[in-house]
Design a protein around this motif. Structure first.
Motif, PDB file in Angstrom:
ATOM      1  N   SER A  94       0.976  -1.279   0.042  1.00 39.17           N
ATOM      2  CA  SER A  94      -0.156  -0.001  -0.283  1.00 39.17           C
ATOM      3  C   SER A  94       0.888   1.110  -0.068  1.00 39.17           C
ATOM      4  N   TYR A  97       1.060   7.794   2.368  1.00 33.40           N
ATOM      5  CA  TYR A  97       0.219   9.041   2.107  1.00 33.40           C
ATOM      6  C   TYR A  97       1.130  10.376   2.210  1.00 33.40           C
ATOM      7  N   THR A 105      -2.413   9.088   8.690  1.00 29.27           N
ATOM      8  CA  THR A 105      -2.228   8.475   7.410  1.00 29.27           C
ATOM      9  C   THR A 105      -1.029   7.461   7.026  1.00 29.27           C
ATOM     10  N   ALA A 181      -1.222   3.535   6.828  1.00 32.73           N
ATOM     11  CA  ALA A 181      -2.198   3.536   8.111  1.00 32.73           C
ATOM     12  C   ALA A 181      -2.810   2.146   7.833  1.00 32.73           C
ATOM     13  N   SER A 182      -3.229   1.746   6.593  1.00 27.17           N
ATOM     14  CA  SER A 182      -4.097   0.796   6.246  1.00 27.17           C
ATOM     15  C   SER A 182      -3.294  -0.751   6.465  1.00 27.17           C
ATOM     16  N   GLU A 183      -2.090  -0.539   5.953  1.00 28.72           N
ATOM     17  CA  GLU A 183      -1.164  -1.755   6.227  1.00 28.72           C
ATOM     18  C   GLU A 183      -0.955  -2.101   7.618  1.00 28.72           C
ATOM     19  N   GLN A 185      -2.669  -1.349  10.268  1.00 29.42           N
ATOM     20  CA  GLN A 185      -4.034  -1.539  11.088  1.00 29.42           C
ATOM     21  C   GLN A 185      -4.179  -3.133  10.424  1.00 29.42           C
ATOM     22  N   GLN A 186      -3.830  -3.503   9.336  1.00 29.54           N
ATOM     23  CA  GLN A 186      -4.132  -4.840   8.845  1.00 29.54           C
ATOM     24  C   GLN A 186      -3.265  -5.752   9.596  1.00 29.54           C
ATOM     25  N   SER A 189      -4.905  -6.183  13.091  1.00 31.86           N
ATOM     26  CA  SER A 189      -6.050  -7.104  13.209  1.00 31.86           C
ATOM     27  C   SER A 189      -6.023  -8.494  12.660  1.00 31.86           C
TER      28      SER A 189
END
Length: 290
Positions: A94, A97, A105, A181-183, A185-186, A189
């Motif tokens: 990903s 940002y 971000t 941030a998406s990576e 958070q993944q 999780s």
């Protein structure tokens, strides 16, 4: 770079030097009809400059000693799978940002099992704490990692641009990798944490049974519709052979990480979990004998 050597032996010895594509140099001498390897440099292939490319971590104890850092994937999966060429490196899963205004971000993943090239770090004494060092790195889009030394006073070290010459090292000083941030958070999780805990995935033994059962169902359907012959039906045999891909032992060994994750075992052998270059999960059965 170059080097020279002088042969001081009084005997007529035929020698040759070989530079391998992995970056190491080996010396051989002729003995009878064979070539004998007498030395090689470097002893540890992880010391070869840029052997794993950008964002690739080198581990001399692994069968496939190059692996991508968390949040990255091989740029050339096929070459990595065949252990043919690693210097193409890895790509981010990903994109970043790079927005200093909104600090959510991008984030940082703490890794305690890697070391970065210290000669590539830029040191700053004005950021003596983790929060100040983190903020300074976050504000610069080119900053891809940072750490804080154990010295007195602590020194904030930052790495700019792509990360090269990453090595897997136990009990190393914590390093913070910049990630989207998406990576991040993944990773959390999926059972990880911002401490960089290694994720472990295990599959039940029933997975192997399901795969074998599915294969038997396909064979049954092919025979039922006359697409696969019985006994000496060579036409059906050719159809089946043309539709299946063969793998070398080396490919299967790499796919199963040297047959590490066993799913189950039976009278004729054991079944291991594997992954192909396109991330397809497979079950590989290793027979006990010929």
């Amino acid at each position: 770079m170059y080097f020279t050597y002088i042969q001081i032996s009084k005997f007529d010895i035929v020698q040759r030097l070989v530079l391998y594509k992995t970056g190491d140099v080996r010396s051989f001498y002729r003995y009878n009809s064979s070539w004998i390897n007498i030395w090689s440099v470097p002893k540890d292939l992880c010391f070869v400059y840029d052997i794993c490319g950008a964002y690739g971590a080198c581990n001399r104890n692994n069968l496939q000693f190059c692996s991508c850092l968390e949040g990255f994937k091989p740029k050339d999966k096929h070459a990595w799978f065949l252990q043919d060429w690693w210097s193409s490196g890895c790509l981010r899963s990903s994109p970043l940002y790079c927005s200093p205004i909104n600090s959510t971000t991008d984030g940082f993943l703490q890794k305690n099992d890697i070391s970065l090239a210290k000669e590539k770090a830029v040191s700053y004494s004005q950021y003596p704490t983790l929060p100040t060092c983190r903020s300074a790195c976050l504000e610069n889009c080119s900053c891809k990692a940072f750490d804080l030394t154990n010295s007195t006073p602590p020194i904030c070290r930052m790495w700019f641009g792509d990360l090269f010459n990453v090595r897997v090292a136990s009990n190393s000083q914590p390093v913070f990798l910049r990630m989207a941030a998406s990576e991040l958070q993944q990773s959390i999780s999926n059972g990880g944490s911002n401490q960089g805990r290694v994720l472990s995935i295990s599959l039940p033994v029933s997975t192997a049974f399901i795969l074998v059962l599915a294969f038997l169902v396909i064979i049954f359907l092919l025979r039922r519709h006359g697409m696969l012959g019985k006994g000496g039906d060579m036409e059906g045999h050719e159809l089946l052979s043309a539709s299946l891909r063969t793998f070398t032992y080396k490919e299967l060994r790499i796919a199963t990480n040297n047959f590490r994750d066993k799913l189950g075992k039976g009278a004729f052998g054991s079944v291991f979990k594997g992954s192909l270059p396109d991330d397809t999960l497979v079950a590989v059965k290793k027979l006990r004998g010929l």
